[in-house]
Design an enzyme around this catalytic site. Structure first.
Site, PDB file in Angstrom:
ATOM      1  N   ARG A 259     -84.900  -2.335 -10.904  1.00 30.13           N
ATOM      2  CA  ARG A 259     -85.460  -1.487  -9.779  1.00 30.13           C
ATOM      3  C   ARG A 259     -84.591  -0.068  -9.918  1.00 30.13           C
ATOM      4  O   ARG A 259     -83.499   0.212  -9.755  1.00 30.13           O
ATOM      5  CB  ARG A 259     -84.779  -2.040  -8.433  1.00 30.13           C
ATOM      6  CG  ARG A 259     -85.277  -1.423  -7.377  1.00 30.13           C
ATOM      7  CD  ARG A 259     -84.553  -1.770  -5.996  1.00 30.13           C
ATOM      8  NE  ARG A 259     -83.370  -0.954  -6.010  1.00 30.13           N
ATOM      9  CZ  ARG A 259     -82.314  -1.470  -5.581  1.00 30.13           C
ATOM     10  NH1 ARG A 259     -82.256  -2.704  -4.882  1.00 30.13           N
ATOM     11  NH2 ARG A 259     -81.221  -0.734  -5.193  1.00 30.13           N
ATOM     12  N   HIS A 263     -83.403   0.401  -3.083  1.00 32.75           N
ATOM     13  CA  HIS A 263     -83.965  -0.787  -2.456  1.00 32.75           C
ATOM     14  C   HIS A 263     -85.027  -0.119  -1.465  1.00 32.75           C
ATOM     15  O   HIS A 263     -86.299  -0.541  -1.706  1.00 32.75           O
ATOM     16  CB  HIS A 263     -83.136  -1.503  -1.585  1.00 32.75           C
ATOM     17  CG  HIS A 263     -83.784  -2.312  -0.812  1.00 32.75           C
ATOM     18  ND1 HIS A 263     -84.447  -3.682  -1.494  1.00 32.75           N
ATOM     19  CD2 HIS A 263     -83.882  -2.550   0.568  1.00 32.75           C
ATOM     20  CE1 HIS A 263     -84.904  -4.291  -0.227  1.00 32.75           C
ATOM     21  NE2 HIS A 263     -84.744  -3.584   1.035  1.00 32.75           N
ATOM     22  N   TYR A 272     -73.307   1.965  -4.612  1.00 35.32           N
ATOM     23  CA  TYR A 272     -72.730   0.401  -5.394  1.00 35.32           C
ATOM     24  C   TYR A 272     -73.044   0.469  -6.922  1.00 35.32           C
ATOM     25  O   TYR A 272     -72.695  -0.475  -7.469  1.00 35.32           O
ATOM     26  CB  TYR A 272     -73.454  -0.674  -4.568  1.00 35.32           C
ATOM     27  CG  TYR A 272     -74.795  -0.418  -4.369  1.00 35.32           C
ATOM     28  CD1 TYR A 272     -75.789  -0.942  -5.275  1.00 35.32           C
ATOM     29  CD2 TYR A 272     -75.375  -0.089  -3.222  1.00 35.32           C
ATOM     30  CE1 TYR A 272     -77.226  -0.926  -5.102  1.00 35.32           C
ATOM     31  CE2 TYR A 272     -76.820  -0.129  -2.889  1.00 35.32           C
ATOM     32  CZ  TYR A 272     -77.632  -0.399  -3.905  1.00 35.32           C
ATOM     33  OH  TYR A 272     -78.997  -0.310  -3.913  1.00 35.32           O
TER      34      TYR A 272
END
Lengths: 366, 327
Positions: A259, A263, A272
């Site tokens: 990805r 998100h 993160y």
């Protein structure tokens, strides 16, 4: 991180030694390439609109186009696509018109779901694309049910369900996959292992060495494929579809991909993960890989790329303009689709909030 | 490997504990027939070696979670048979003051976190207990007992995955008695060897003869030690068989009388250990008889205790519900 997986094209677009390109006519290959580019452009455009405050929410699939489009292309029109929320490409393969998708994103009066769903939660049962399912993993039992239904109805339709690596930790994955195995439902369980469940890396998701191995706990076949290789994805999915259609039961496919974006538009991956982690995946880009292959085969060049780029941009622009021209759904739709016959108290409410003139005004989109 | 024991003393304790379970259950069934047991009754007869062989490695500080078939786990962990019988009888001296019944017996003093009427209901509790032990660095271990039916439920999957990835000190013990209530295991899963599912979670799996308490003891020792060393969970499958129905009164039309008598005749775990101890010269036939008799006395005492205890009064209705009693 990558481990062993089935692949046909190298990241540089070369055919791996001993590998065979699946039998796809040139126009099919070019169609797939166009859909991948369209998917990428729609994503870029929607994320821009969201940043401009013109769209509430969006889920992009940058870097996962081969996994999504290659798998959906292995289906017949009568087969079911049961999406998670990152499979715009599968909807495009199914022939979901852009105007219908955009109308859903904006919740306007042309939206098939009448503006009642969160943006990005499109559905079209005529095309056999079920609703996007936000609760993680909840769509897997639905797909098993659709597949079982097809079998009970005596036809050979299959259902392909998408889910991410995070969903494999959900009870729904477990109960549904066990059920599919025992009852040999014609289902393809397609796990997009994009390495991240929002902010949870796959290493923290499970202690098992990969996702495909989980199939052994259900006595079914598990396959691991390079999810950025459109040919490999198409190939393994086609075989799983044929097997399901023959009545030989489900397959768990793990497509190893990444990805590249957040998100969703509500997420900032910089908080993160390191950009350095993303870099190698840009080199493994599925669209670039396919383009390099097509170019080497003499089927593609810069002029064709430019022409495609122009066409895709224009197509998106036209559908967007059309979607923007449509106003919100009329107020009376709030009262629809709950009761077969509207009870008196709802009718009273409806009449109190909207006069016939107001219906008209709302419908005209002013 | 490297599991010491059991010592002679432990062997005799295990032998007595298995009888304690067997005779408690036989008495509970008899009393249920007399109408004294309130609510459903699921007996552990035939499975005694599992609870006893595993709990032999645990102290009162360690935790277990149980199932609807929980009496054997309670007794293995050291619960008081008098308070257990009183609970079955619905008396105020019972573990839940007579308000819980057979499927809700818990004794926190011995680390028994509770029987559970929900299939797979213990997974979250055991995994949470394991997490608490890890966070507190207390060295405690949690054991989760569950049946083959629970394997096909979501909590099995979610908790073992989480326990594995966080390397929690938990031992997941499947008592595979081959029937989920009335459903044979092979009708509801393609993988009947539950231990082999451990590969899907990246943890070790072990399968043992659950009718042989020494095999259970050995495998459990390795799993408990591993958990205590901080190396994470094990999926331990004990192949076993319940000699009686799913619940007291189950007509058992889903299996043959021959199958039942084959298991109870050839694989009785108590007889198995008794024979072994006599062969090894640890126990004479008379001593075995005397252990059994003494346990029988204990169970008779438990029935007397329950019989003589009062039912809870109406004032108990509102107690133990809210921390501030209802006025």
């Amino acid at each position: 991180m990558l481990g062993t997986m089935y692949s046909i094209l190298s990241p540089g677009g070369n055919v791996q030694s001993g590998a065979r390109i699946p039998s796809l006519a040139l126009d099919q290959q070019l169609h797939l390439y166009r859909l991948m580019c369209l998917n990428r452009r729609v994503d870029d455009q929607m994320i821009r609109l969201q940043r401009q405050g013109r769209l509430g929410f969006y889920v992009g699939s940058q870097g996962e186009e081969a996994a999504i489009i290659g798998s959906a292309f292995a289906l017949e029109p009568r087969d079911w696509v049961v999406p998670c929320y990152r499979e715009l490409g599968a909807a495009l393969v199914k022939g979901f018109p852009l105007i219908d998708l955009f109308s859903q994103f904006f919740g306007n009066s042309r939206d098939l779901t009448k503006g009642r769903q969160m943006p990005n939660h499109y559905a079209n049962h005529d095309l056999r694309v079920t609703s996007i399912s936000s609760p993680v993993g909840s769509q897997i039992p639905h797909a098993i049910g659709l597949a079982l239904g097809a079998r009970l109805a005596g036809n050979d339709d299959v259902a392909l369900v998408y889910f991410g690596d995070g969903a494999t930790s959900q009870g729904d994955f477990h109960v549904a996959t066990n059920f599919a195995g025992v009852f040999k439902t014609p289902t393809i369980l397609f796990c997009r292992n994009n390495q991240w469940a929002i902010s949870v890396p796959v290493e923290s998701q499970t202690a098992s060495r990969n996702m495909a191995v989980k199939a052994t706990a259900y006595g079914i076949e598990g396959v691991r494929v390079d999810g950025n290789d459109i040919f490999a994805v198409y190939d393994v999915t086609s075989k799983a579809v044929a097997k399901a259609r023959r009545g030989e039961g489900p397959t768990l496919i793990e497509a190893v991909t990444y990805r590249r974006g957040g998100h969703s538009t509500s997420d900032d991956p910089n908080s993160y993960r390191d950009d350095a982690e993303v870099e190698p995946w840009i080199e493994r880009d599925p669209i670039l890989r396919f383009r390099l292959y097509l170019t080497r085969q003499g089927h593609w060049d810069d002029d064709k790329e430019q022409a495609l780029e122009d066409e895709v941009r224009a197509t998106i622009r036209n559908s967007l303009d059309e979607a923007f021209r449509s106003g919100p759904p009329s107020l009376d739709t709030v009262f629809e689709d709950v009761y077969d016959e509207m009870p008196w108290h709802l009718r009273e409410q409806m009449e109190s909030v909207c006069t016939p003139e107001e219906f008209q005004t709302v419908e005209q989109g002013t | 490997m490297g599991i010491k024991g059991p010592t002679t003393e432990q062997l005799l304790d295990m032998y007595a504990a298995m009888w304690r379970i067997r005779l408690f259950e036989e008495q509970a069934e008899y009393q249920s027939g007399q109408g004294k047991v309130l609510g459903a009754l699921h007996t552990y007869i035939g499975q005694e070696a599992v609870g006893v062989g595993i709990c032999a490695h645990l102290t009162d500080a360690d935790y277990i979670t149980s199932t609807h078939r929980g009496h054997g786990h309670c007794i293995s962990k050291g619960a008081d048979v008098r308070r257990m019988m009183a609970e079955l009888f619905g008396r105020v001296t019972g573990y839940c003051k007579g308000k819980g019944g057979s499927m809700h017996i818990a004794d926190f003093a011995v680390g028994m976190l509770g029987a559970n009427g929900i299939v797979a209901g213990g997974f979250g509790l055991a995994t949470g207990a394991g997490l608490a032990a890890q966070v507190r660095e207390s060295g405690q271990v949690a054991v989760c007992f569950f049946g083959d039916g629970a394997v096909n439920r979501g909590p099995f999957h979610e908790n073992i995955n989480l326990g594995a990835v966080w390397r929690l000190p938990v031992v997941y013990v499947c008592e595979n008695n081959q029937y989920a209530q009335w459903t044979p295991q092979e009708e509801i899963t393609l993988v009947t060897d539950v231990a082999s599912m451990s590969s899907a979670y990246g943890i070790p799996g072990a399968q043992v003869d659950g009718m042989d308490v020494l095999s259970v003891y050995q495998a459990a020792g390795e799993a408990v030690d591993r958990a205590r060393r901080g190396e994470g969970p094990t999926l331990l499958e004990c192949k076993t068989y319940r000699f009686h129905g799913h619940n007291f009164g189950d007509p058992q039309q889903y299996r043959t009388k021959e199958e039942i008598s084959d298991w109870s005749g050839q694989h009785d775990p108590i007889q198995g250990l008794g024979d072994h101890l006599q062969r090894e010269g640890v126990l004479t036939a008379e001593e075995a008889e005397s252990i059994r008799n003494s346990v029988q006395e204990e169970i008779a005492g438990a029935v007397r205790f329950a019989d003589e205890s009062p039912y809870p009064g109406p004032e108990e209705l509102t107690r133990d519900v809210f921390s501030t009693p209802v006025a």
